[in-house]
Write a protein that holds these residues in place. Structure first.
Motif, PDB file in Angstrom:
ATOM      1  N   PHE A  10       0.814  -1.214   0.000  1.00  0.00           N
ATOM      2  CA  PHE A  10       0.000   0.000   0.000  1.00  0.00           C
ATOM      3  C   PHE A  10       0.848   1.265   0.000  1.00  0.00           C
ATOM      4  CE2 PHE A  10      -3.567  -2.720   0.569  1.00  0.00           C
ATOM      5  CZ  PHE A  10      -4.643  -1.993   0.089  1.00  0.00           C
ATOM      6  N   GLY A  61      -4.350   3.087   4.091  1.00  0.00           N
ATOM      7  CA  GLY A  61      -4.935   2.150   3.132  1.00  0.00           C
ATOM      8  C   GLY A  61      -4.709   0.702   3.545  1.00  0.00           C
ATOM      9  N   TRP A  65      -7.563  -1.992   4.440  1.00  0.00           N
ATOM     10  CA  TRP A  65      -7.606  -3.257   3.704  1.00  0.00           C
ATOM     11  C   TRP A  65      -7.625  -4.438   4.671  1.00  0.00           C
ATOM     12  CZ3 TRP A  65      -8.215  -4.977  -1.196  1.00  0.00           C
ATOM     13  CH2 TRP A  65      -7.802  -6.282  -1.494  1.00  0.00           C
ATOM     14  N   TRP A  77     -10.987   4.993   0.083  1.00  0.00           N
ATOM     15  CA  TRP A  77      -9.535   5.092  -0.059  1.00  0.00           C
ATOM     16  C   TRP A  77      -9.140   4.948  -1.538  1.00  0.00           C
ATOM     17  CZ3 TRP A  77      -5.376   2.462  -1.966  1.00  0.00           C
ATOM     18  CH2 TRP A  77      -4.113   2.906  -1.572  1.00  0.00           C
TER      19      TRP A  77
END
Length: 150
Positions: A10, A61, A65, A77
């Motif tokens: 990410f 993020g 996730w 996001w």
């Protein structure tokens, strides 16, 4: 995927995407010729600020996730990243500050929606987006000023 790898991926998406977009859409002479507001910072500020912000955005993020791949938070996001990556091509690539202003206002709305969405379930991710929201607000003001002055 391990937690550590998730964070690496990410942060790499955010930082890597930012670098690719930045290199592909340099400000150039056109930008230098624009009338800018007095509050416009020196050009060298933007790189370091965005480096830190993209790292924070990537961490938020990854946290989002890990808490739910198809959550509203994850969609917010992802869409804010899309708009973030559209701003430079709109402003510098197409030389359309007015279109870029629309993009950055929508981006700011998604950033704030992400903060609100994550506030109760993942306060850390929400807080990681606060400096991003402040900077994008400032850049929206700069963008609007450039539209007005030119």
């Amino acid at each position: 995927m391990s937690r550590t790898l998730t964070y690496v991926v990410f942060v790499a998406i955010a930082l890597g995407g930012g670098v690719v977009i930045g290199v592909s859409n340099p400000p150039g002479e056109w930008y230098q010729s624009l009338v800018k507001p007095a509050l416009n910072p020196p050009d060298w500020i933007f790189g370091p600020v965005w480096f830190v912000l993209y790292a924070l955005v990537g961490i938020a993020g990854a946290r989002t996730w890990l808490r739910g791949h198809l959550s509203i938070g994850m969609l917010l996001w992802a869409w804010q990243m899309v708009l973030n990556f559209l701003w430079s091509p709109s402003f510098f690539g197409l030389r359309m500050p007015s279109a870029a202003l629309v993009v950055i206002v929508l981006l700011l709305a998604l950033i704030l929606a992400f903060v609100v969405n994550r506030w109760k379930s993942d306060r850390i991710s929400a807080l990681l987006f606060i400096p991003y929201a402040v900077w994008v607000s400032f850049e929206a003001l700069l963008n609007a000023s450039i539209v007005y002055l030119n």
